[in-house]
Write a protein that holds these residues in place. Structure first.
Motif, mmCIF file in Angstrom:
data_model
loop_
_atom_site.group_PDB
_atom_site.id
_atom_site.type_symbol
_atom_site.label_atom_id
_atom_site.label_comp_id
_atom_site.label_asym_id
_atom_site.label_seq_id
_atom_site.Cartn_x
_atom_site.Cartn_y
_atom_site.Cartn_z
ATOM 1 N N CYS A 1 31.098 -6.194 -14.411
ATOM 2 C CA CYS A 1 32.457 -5.855 -14.825
ATOM 3 C C CYS A 1 33.432 -6.976 -14.462
ATOM 4 N N CYS B 1 36.347 -6.787 -13.633
ATOM 5 C CA CYS B 1 37.288 -6.436 -12.555
ATOM 6 C C CYS B 1 36.743 -6.878 -11.199
ATOM 7 N N SER C 1 34.248 -5.752 -9.422
ATOM 8 C CA SER C 1 33.798 -4.709 -8.503
ATOM 9 C C SER C 1 32.365 -4.975 -8.039
ATOM 10 N N CYS D 1 31.431 0.815 -14.914
ATOM 11 C CA CYS D 1 32.689 0.564 -14.202
ATOM 12 C C CYS D 1 33.870 0.800 -15.147
ATOM 13 N N CYS D 2 34.414 -0.229 -15.745
ATOM 14 C CA CYS D 2 35.648 -0.074 -16.530
ATOM 15 C C CYS D 2 35.427 0.259 -18.003
#
Ligand SMILES: [Zn+2]
Length: 142
Positions: free
Chosen positions: A3, A5, A7, A14-15
């Motif tokens: 991801c 982001c 993470s 995740c997103c």
């Protein structure tokens, strides 16, 4: 794919579900999904999760979309570090550092952002932005 982001999780776990329409359950999850949306050039997600009274809200959606696309495609999204979160049922405050690069220039900034929940949906309401890396305490002094 990991991801964007940062993470460490796979994008699909995740997103991605939020980009496909699932509502982020907390402001922190929305913040991560917005960072990933900038990285993946998904301007509609940014527009859809910005409060209409937000300073950055643009009435001319076509122009806004173009500006977002330009930002996403000219920026490298290196990392996201969350420094502080305060969340309750209706409000969220998050301090984070977005490590980004534009061309050869470091454009890292720290932001204290503010989220509100309206009709069950979390929205980005506003944020105080300072260029460079700052601590949560420094951001609270502004
Ligand atoms: Zn993510």
């Amino acid at each position: 794919m990991k991801c964007p982001c940062h993470s460490g999780n796979d994008y699909k776990d995740c997103c991605e579900p939020f980009h496909k329409g699932k509502l982020p359950p907390t402001p922190t999850i929305l913040l991560r999904a917005r960072y990933a949306a900038y990285a993946l050039n998904l301007p509609d997600f940014i527009i859809d999760t910005t409060h209409p009274e937000c300073f950055y809200y643009e009435k001319d959606k076509d122009k806004w979309k173009k500006d977002l696309e330009e930002f996403s495609t000219s920026t490298i999204f290196k990392d996201l570090r969350i420094l502080d979160t305060h969340e309750d049922e209706e409000l969220g405050f998050i301090t984070f550092v977005a490590f980004i690069k534009q061309g050869d220039e470091d454009a890292t900034f720290t932001e204290r952002s503010y989220f509100v929940r309206e009709e069950g949906k979390w929205l980005y309401r506003d944020g105080i932005v300072k260029s460079g890396i700052h601590t949560n305490e420094q951001m609270l002094e502004i």
